[in-house]
Scaffold this motif. Structure first.
Motif, PDB file in Angstrom:
ATOM      1  N   ILE A  17       0.774  24.430 -19.613  1.00  0.00           N
ATOM      2  CA  ILE A  17       0.464  23.315 -20.511  1.00  0.00           C
ATOM      3  C   ILE A  17      -0.971  22.864 -20.323  1.00  0.00           C
ATOM      4  CG2 ILE A  17       1.070  20.975 -21.204  1.00  0.00           C
ATOM      5  CD1 ILE A  17       3.251  22.957 -21.827  1.00  0.00           C
ATOM      6  N   VAL A  22       6.486  22.738 -27.190  1.00  0.00           N
ATOM      7  CA  VAL A  22       6.563  23.994 -26.446  1.00  0.00           C
ATOM      8  C   VAL A  22       7.765  24.773 -26.961  1.00  0.00           C
ATOM      9  CG1 VAL A  22       6.703  25.096 -24.195  1.00  0.00           C
ATOM     10  CG2 VAL A  22       5.537  22.890 -24.427  1.00  0.00           C
ATOM     11  N   ARG A  45       9.287  18.723 -26.370  1.00  0.00           N
ATOM     12  CA  ARG A  45       7.959  18.159 -26.603  1.00  0.00           C
ATOM     13  C   ARG A  45       7.553  17.260 -25.436  1.00  0.00           C
ATOM     14  NH1 ARG A  45       8.903  13.732 -31.514  1.00  0.00           N
ATOM     15  NH2 ARG A  45      10.928  12.973 -30.816  1.00  0.00           N
ATOM     16  N   LEU A  84       2.713  27.066 -28.131  1.00  0.00           N
ATOM     17  CA  LEU A  84       2.417  25.659 -27.919  1.00  0.00           C
ATOM     18  C   LEU A  84       1.691  25.121 -29.139  1.00  0.00           C
ATOM     19  CD1 LEU A  84       1.632  27.382 -25.039  1.00  0.00           C
ATOM     20  CD2 LEU A  84       1.951  25.050 -24.215  1.00  0.00           C
ATOM     21  N   LYS A 104       8.169  14.473 -20.467  1.00  0.00           N
ATOM     22  CA  LYS A 104       9.016  15.005 -21.526  1.00  0.00           C
ATOM     23  C   LYS A 104       9.429  13.879 -22.461  1.00  0.00           C
ATOM     24  CE  LYS A 104      13.340  17.535 -22.248  1.00  0.00           C
ATOM     25  NZ  LYS A 104      14.576  18.041 -21.606  1.00  0.00           N
ATOM     26  N   SER A 139       3.144  18.188 -32.169  1.00  0.00           N
ATOM     27  CA  SER A 139       4.297  18.991 -31.775  1.00  0.00           C
ATOM     28  C   SER A 139       5.080  19.587 -32.937  1.00  0.00           C
ATOM     29  CB  SER A 139       5.256  18.131 -30.950  1.00  0.00           C
ATOM     30  OG  SER A 139       5.863  17.122 -31.749  1.00  0.00           O
ATOM     31  N   SER A 143      -0.009  21.413 -30.990  1.00  0.00           N
ATOM     32  CA  SER A 143      -0.356  19.994 -30.928  1.00  0.00           C
ATOM     33  C   SER A 143      -0.995  19.613 -32.248  1.00  0.00           C
ATOM     34  CB  SER A 143      -1.326  19.716 -29.773  1.00  0.00           C
ATOM     35  OG  SER A 143      -1.575  18.332 -29.667  1.00  0.00           O
ATOM     36  N   ILE A 163       2.727  17.512 -27.562  1.00  0.00           N
ATOM     37  CA  ILE A 163       2.640  18.966 -27.441  1.00  0.00           C
ATOM     38  C   ILE A 163       4.041  19.541 -27.598  1.00  0.00           C
ATOM     39  CG2 ILE A 163       2.020  20.892 -25.935  1.00  0.00           C
ATOM     40  CD1 ILE A 163       0.282  18.605 -24.456  1.00  0.00           C
ATOM     41  N   LYS A 206       3.687  23.624 -15.758  1.00  0.00           N
ATOM     42  CA  LYS A 206       2.630  22.621 -15.915  1.00  0.00           C
ATOM     43  C   LYS A 206       1.267  23.297 -16.044  1.00  0.00           C
ATOM     44  CE  LYS A 206       5.248  19.188 -13.291  1.00  0.00           C
ATOM     45  NZ  LYS A 206       5.317  18.361 -12.062  1.00  0.00           N
ATOM     46  N   THR A 243      -4.026  22.419 -23.010  1.00  0.00           N
ATOM     47  CA  THR A 243      -4.661  21.133 -23.342  1.00  0.00           C
ATOM     48  C   THR A 243      -6.126  21.103 -22.929  1.00  0.00           C
ATOM     49  OG1 THR A 243      -3.847  20.158 -21.267  1.00  0.00           O
ATOM     50  CG2 THR A 243      -2.487  19.869 -23.225  1.00  0.00           C
ATOM     51  N   VAL A 264       0.789  14.687 -21.919  1.00  0.00           N
ATOM     52  CA  VAL A 264       0.156  14.782 -20.610  1.00  0.00           C
ATOM     53  C   VAL A 264      -0.398  13.413 -20.249  1.00  0.00           C
ATOM     54  CG1 VAL A 264      -1.736  15.818 -19.305  1.00  0.00           C
ATOM     55  CG2 VAL A 264      -0.402  17.225 -20.881  1.00  0.00           C
ATOM     56  N   LEU A 303       3.242  15.614 -16.456  1.00  0.00           N
ATOM     57  CA  LEU A 303       3.778  16.058 -17.739  1.00  0.00           C
ATOM     58  C   LEU A 303       5.014  15.222 -18.031  1.00  0.00           C
ATOM     59  CD1 LEU A 303       3.123  18.301 -19.799  1.00  0.00           C
ATOM     60  CD2 LEU A 303       4.780  19.739 -18.611  1.00  0.00           C
TER      61      LEU A 303
END
Length: 222
Positions: free
Chosen positions: A103, A120, A53, A214, A63, A218, A216, A118, A100, A107, A56, A61
């Motif tokens: 992602i 993933v 997860r 993906l 983690k 998460s 959101s 988010i 990136k 977003t 941004v 990005l």
């Protein structure tokens, strides 16, 4: 054009969108799908999965700490109400520019709040001449999040794997399409149920379907 309760598919377009992300070189992702732990929560050993997860922050990005995937049985009757733990995404893959870009495509398209988490999910579904692979063993469902993105990385020696969107579980799908590599389907999870049909090999050999899902928020908890 299909109609659902008198509303055309075009009028639903702002609730789901299909994009082709041409800027992402998919070859960079493919090696990272070859060393995936088997999903221990699904019988049959045909699905492999990793999960991390992020948030941004501007152009960066970040983690977040590892967590457990959790959905209630309301959303996932197969493995709901279970704290599921999966291996995290490979750090080398996370550092790739294409990761990136994927992602940010998610977003930006969904207008997700900058501080939103988010999830993933990196998923490989496999099939063989003796066993079909089921990308959605829980059936027609929603995930219990706000937004979903399904990004297709690769389809190798398979037929099937068609993604459907529904306004109700007993309705006909208003969207039906095989997602080809590089295509990103964005869905408002509050408005639609989704499903992907089983896959089987085209020839007498192993077949695989590689995607990122993906979400959101998460769906991960500490």
């Amino acid at each position: 054009m299909q109609t659902v309760r008198g509303i055309t598919e075009l009028e639903y377009a702002f609730l789901f969108t299909l994009r082709k992300v041409n800027s992402i070189r998919l070859e960079g992702f493919k090696p990272f799908f070859n060393d995936m732990p088997v999903d221990p929560y699904i019988k049959g050993n045909y699905r492999s999965r990793r999960l991390s997860r992020f948030v941004v922050a501007g152009d960066e990005l970040i983690k977040l700490p590892h967590g457990y995937l959790f959905q209630s049985k309301e959303y996932n009757p197969l493995v709901g109400d279970i704290k599921r733990e999966f291996a995290e995404l490979d750090d080398a893959m996370i550092e790739l520019d294409i990761f990136k870009e994927m992602i940010f495509a998610f977003t930006d398209s969904c207008k997700i709040h900058p501080e939103a988490e988010i999830g993933v999910h990196q998923i490989r579904t496999s099939c063989s001449p003796d066993n079909m692979g089921n990308p959605a063993p829980e059936g027609i469902h929603s995930d219990g999040t706000d937004f979903i993105g399904i990004f297709s990385v690769d389809r190798n020696n398979i037929q099937g794997g068609e993604t459907h969107l529904y306004t109700g579980k007993k309705e006909k799908p208003i969207f039906s399409k095989v997602l080809h590599p590089g295509e990103l389907l964005l869905v408002n999870d509050h408005e639609f149920f989704h499903f992907t049909t089983p896959i089987k090999p085209e020839t007498d050999a192993l077949g695989t379907r590689d995607v990122f899902v993906l979400t959101s928020p998460s769906l991960l908890i500490n």
